[in-house]
Write an enzyme that holds these catalytic residues in place. Structure first.
Site, PDB file in Angstrom:
ATOM      1  N   GLU A  79      79.793  -0.270 128.119  1.00 45.04           N
ATOM      2  CA  GLU A  79      80.643   0.293 129.171  1.00 45.04           C
ATOM      3  C   GLU A  79      79.705   0.754 130.268  1.00 45.04           C
ATOM      4  OE1 GLU A  79      82.020   2.509 131.683  1.00 45.04           O
ATOM      5  OE2 GLU A  79      82.340   4.059 130.183  1.00 45.04           O
ATOM      6  N   CYS A 128      82.705   7.831 134.888  1.00 41.90           N
ATOM      7  CA  CYS A 128      82.807   6.418 135.231  1.00 41.90           C
ATOM      8  C   CYS A 128      84.208   6.076 135.723  1.00 41.90           C
ATOM      9  CB  CYS A 128      82.428   5.543 134.047  1.00 41.90           C
ATOM     10  SG  CYS A 128      83.237   6.002 132.511  1.00 41.90           S
TER      11      CYS A 128
END
Length: 515
Positions: free
Chosen positions: A286, A320
């Site tokens: 990720e 994020c």
């Protein structure tokens, strides 16, 4: 099998008694700061001469802890420890492995405020942000324990009258887990738990800016009786130790959350087959995002302003999933911008240990410098309408910053800043807004604020992100409810906290017996 999974309840800090209790725990944790933490390899505690000093980003003079750092020789020792332990751990009953997670969740629940307070000190999280993260860590443990038990049951196959067929999910082997600093408990615990509950053993290389939280979690795993060697705690420099672990022929998988550049480097190195390697290494990654909230002309503008403000400046934009772009229909652009500026002006930037703090510092000097550089870029690419300055020089404080009239292709619209900076872009139509939203290399999260059902359906089809939210913020994914992971340069769309996630750490074996 346990009862049905339910998300952990958050602490309500609007109730004063919870703030009083948090203040007391902060004092308790503060008295314990400054300790030294060793490596742990196969249960052995190893102190090295090379150390990293973790400091409070809100008070640079306050040492959180001193953590020993590994070299490649110790990395080899950790890999070999994990490989040896795998031979017994892989045969451990899945229900037994799940019980370690249930026990860890129970202890973490009892010590919830302690872990949250430690994050306030080491990661600069406000009490609300820290509490939500500790709850998420508990959720990961509870959810993945149930998932392992589910996957250990007989799997549905088409019946053959002359055969008995069974499908098993087997562990992969030795893994390397490299978690991020921005969710130093929840993501670290989730990545770690997923790797070992599926029967793998691992080397955990924590983030260099938040290693004490990881050390405390590893101590918790020891407390619940997790066998030595299942999780080997190996802090160390990424360019040296990280590369060695990724390249090692005994490494079967790498689970990584962090920056795009590091993730791509890991993926590239993992793709190379080294002497003695019998498998294609699996990478679960990720790698961040450049997330947008799209505001339609037919929208609740107060809701839009609230969601942009929360998504952009929660944890100082160091998520994020943070909203770093607000793409607003031209008919309501000025109104939404004005409302966001108004709400942002009411935020309190201060030491996150204070109950009144809405946002605290950024994580370290490197981030502090990088974000300021992007703010200077933003002054050339847009109109600074709020913030842009810094705060208390004793910490790494940067004001929540808003730029208006930013082109969709500008650097601050394309590059991940990872700080409290949001760029407003005007769209002539909803179609153009979606076009702008998709116009990055990333595809992690996004949101649409609209009361137009047709436009929501269009976004459902065409807004290309892994996690898309309608009429709410683009942050705050819940385990089990919002499986999390994105497209393109945001990673491998691993869907952490979802029913597919544990499969990434297993391999399926079909056994057929003909009668």
């Amino acid at each position: 099998m346990r009862s049905e999974f339910k998300n952990e309840v958050f602490v309500n800090f609007k109730e004063e008694h919870n703030n009083v209790e948090y203040d007391a725990v902060l004092k308790k944790i503060e008295a314990e700061l400054g300790r030294e933490y060793p490596l742990i390899i196969g249960g052995e505690r190893i102190v090295t001469g090379n150390k990293i000093v973790s400091v409070n980003p809100a008070n640079k003079s306050q040492v959180i802890g001193t953590v020993s750092q590994a070299d490649t020789e110790l990395a080899e020792k950790a890999i070999q420890s994990a490989a040896a332990t795998f031979e017994t751990w892989k045969r451990t009953d899945p229900n037994e492995r799940a019980r370690y997670l249930y026990r860890a969740a129970a202890i973490l629940r009892r010590r919830k405020l302690e872990f949250s307070a430690l994050m306030t000190y080491e990661a600069g999280k406000t009490r609300v942000e820290a509490d939500v993260e500790t709850a998420e860590a508990i959720d990961f443990l509870e959810f993945y324990a149930r998932e392992m038990q589910r996957l250990s049951q007989p799997q549905p196959l088409t019946v053959s009258e002359e055969e008995e067929n069974e499908l098993y999910y087997m562990p992969l082997g030795v893994g390397v887990v490299i978690p991020p600093w921005n969710f130093p408990l929840a993501i670290m615990a989730g990545m770690t738990a997923a790797a070992f509950v599926t029967g793998n053993t691992m080397v955990l290389k924590p983030a260099s800016t938040t290693p004490v939280i990881a050390a405390k979690f590893v101590a918790l795993l020891e407390e619940v009786g997790l066998p030595a060697g299942v999780v080997n705690f190996l802090p160390g420099p990424g360019g040296q130790v990280g590369d060695y672990l990724v390249d090692h022929p005994l490494t079967r998988f790498i689970s990584f959350t962090g920056s795009r550049d590091v993730g791509l480097r890991i993926n590239e190195r993992a793709a190379k087959t080294n002497p003695g390697q019998k498998w294609i290494k699996r990478v679960v990654a990720e790698m961040g995002g450049k997330d947008a909230i799209v505001v339609d002309k037919d929208a609740d503008l107060n809701l839009a302003a609230d969601m942009i403000t929360l998504s952009a400046f929660g944890f100082s934009g160091q998520k994020c999933s943070a909203c770093s772009r607000a793409i607003v229909h031209e008919e309501v652009y000025d109104t939404v911008l004005e409302k966001v500026v108004e709400r942002t002006s009411k935020l309190t930037m201060s030491n996150p240990a204070e109950a009144a703090a809405n946002l605290g510092p950024v994580i370290d000097e490197k981030a502090y410098t990088k974000i300021q550089e992007y703010i200077e870029i933003g002054k050339q690419e847009g109109r600074l309408v709020f913030g842009g300055g810094t705060g208390d020089p004793n910490g790494f404080f940067i004001e929540p910053t808003i730029f208006a009239d930013v082109d969709s292709k500008a650097r601050i619209s394309q590059e991940e800043i990872f700080g409290p900076v949001v760029a407003f872009t005007k769209a002539k139509s909803f179609d153009e807004a979606i076009e702008f939203a998709n116009n990055t290399d990333y595809g992690l999260t996004g949101a649409v604020i609209s009361n137009n059902g047709a436009n929501l359906e269009k976004a459902r089809r065409e807004f290309f992100v892994g996690n898309l939210y309608f009429n709410r913020k683009c942050t705050g994914a819940l385990v089990g409810t919002h499986p999390f992971g994105g497209f393109n340069m945001s990673g491998t769309d691993s869907k952490a906290g979802g029913r597919d996630y544990l499969l990434l750490f297993t391999q399926a074996k079909l056994v057929c017996e003909r009668f």
